[in-house]
Design an enzyme around this catalytic site. Structure first.
Site: not given
Length: 299
Positions: A18, A204, A121, A101, A103, A154
């Site tokens: 990511e 995303d 998740e 958490r 992202n 996101n």
């Protein structure tokens, strides 16, 4: 466009790759492996990847004006000194939500670090809903919460005139825009500018090009799409050899290369045998557009 070329430059098999960010000083691409708990740096000179392991899921990395980097780690904003491999907590959010958490995160044109949270998740894209919030870390290390009830915070970026903030809450399947006040960092007037088609799957990470068009990585869609935020139309689709494309940024000497991260979490042996490059970092050339250099955190 037949001149588009896709190459896997880092075959690291990240669990959730990511937050790609180009570091001009190092001629390198930064990214993270969230569940692998690593901050990584791929050198375009040596073609090697260096990685620093951290003590919690690390979900985004950004440049820092004073040198080195800032990261989002668990539910903390933190500073990372690369050579010393030293992580220092700057501040904590979501203290009442131990299952949360951070992202995705990105720095705005004024040097503020925007990042949002989500519930951990159970498996990819399956989680307790509405647990996340969107935050900004200011240069004086104070934090503002913009809104909550977020599913998976996101992709984020700003328009070229800095008057619009673009944002993705993945499970809304929408790319949203807000009015943006660069002086204060305040956002308002939320609206949807693009809803994803079924085959595009889950929106995303995201970045903007010098023509003001947005590029969105489609998780489980195996592609990045180029959108016009003014008309809400999709202009281009670039398919990748992996399904779990997670984020994208521009980089290279003149920001004409696109880098795309991907994930391998949630894929069984058979799926992985069909997509051996899952979790790799890809370089796309020949798009015919350039990107905007990343902004460094001012604090």
């Amino acid at each position: 466009m037949s001149s588009v070329k896709i190459e896997c430059v880092a075959k690291e098999g990240y669990r959730i790759g990511e937050s790609p960010v180009w570091d001009e000083k190092e001629s390198a691409l930064l990214c993270v492996d969230i569940t692998g708990r690593k901050v990584c740096r791929w050198s375009s000179v040596t073609k090697q990847v260096q990685a620093i392991s951290v003590d919690a899921p690390v979900s985004s990395v950004a440049l820092r004006k004073s040198g080195d980097y800032v990261i989002t780690l668990g539910t903390r904003f933190a500073a990372l000194k690369w050579k010393e491999q030293l992580v220092t907590t700057l501040t904590h959010v979501d203290k009442d939500k131990p299952n949360n958490r951070f992202n995705d995160g990105k720095v705005d044109p004024a040097g503020r670090y925007f990042a949002g949270t989500m519930a951990e998740e159970i498996r990819p894209a399956v989680l307790e809903r509405h647990q996340g919030s969107l935050y900004t870390l200011f240069s004086d290390l104070s934090v503002v919460k913009h809104f909550d009830q977020v599913d998976i915070s996101n992709g984020l970026d700003w328009s070229l005139d800095h008057k619009t903030f673009f944002y993705i809450d993945s499970l809304s399947y929408s790319v949203d825009a807000f009015d943006y006040d660069l002086q204060t960092g305040k956002i308002g007037n939320r609206r949807s500018i693009y809803r994803l088609e079924k085959e595009e799957s889950i929106p995303d990470g995201m970045c903007i090009d010098t023509e003001g068009k947005l590029w969105v990585a489609c998780y489980d869609g195996g592609r990045v799409i180029r959108l016009d935020p003014e008309t809400g139309k999709r202009l281009q689709t670039v398919k990748l050899p992996v399904d779990k494309t997670t984020s994208c940024c521009f980089g290279g000497e003149d920001y004409s290369e696109m880098y795309v991260t991907s994930a391998s979490d949630g894929m069984d042996k058979e799926w992985l045998s069909r997509q051996p490059q899952a979790g790799g970092v890809f370089k796309i050339t020949g798009l015919g557009v350039k990107g905007v250099p990343p902004y460094p955190f001012a604090g």
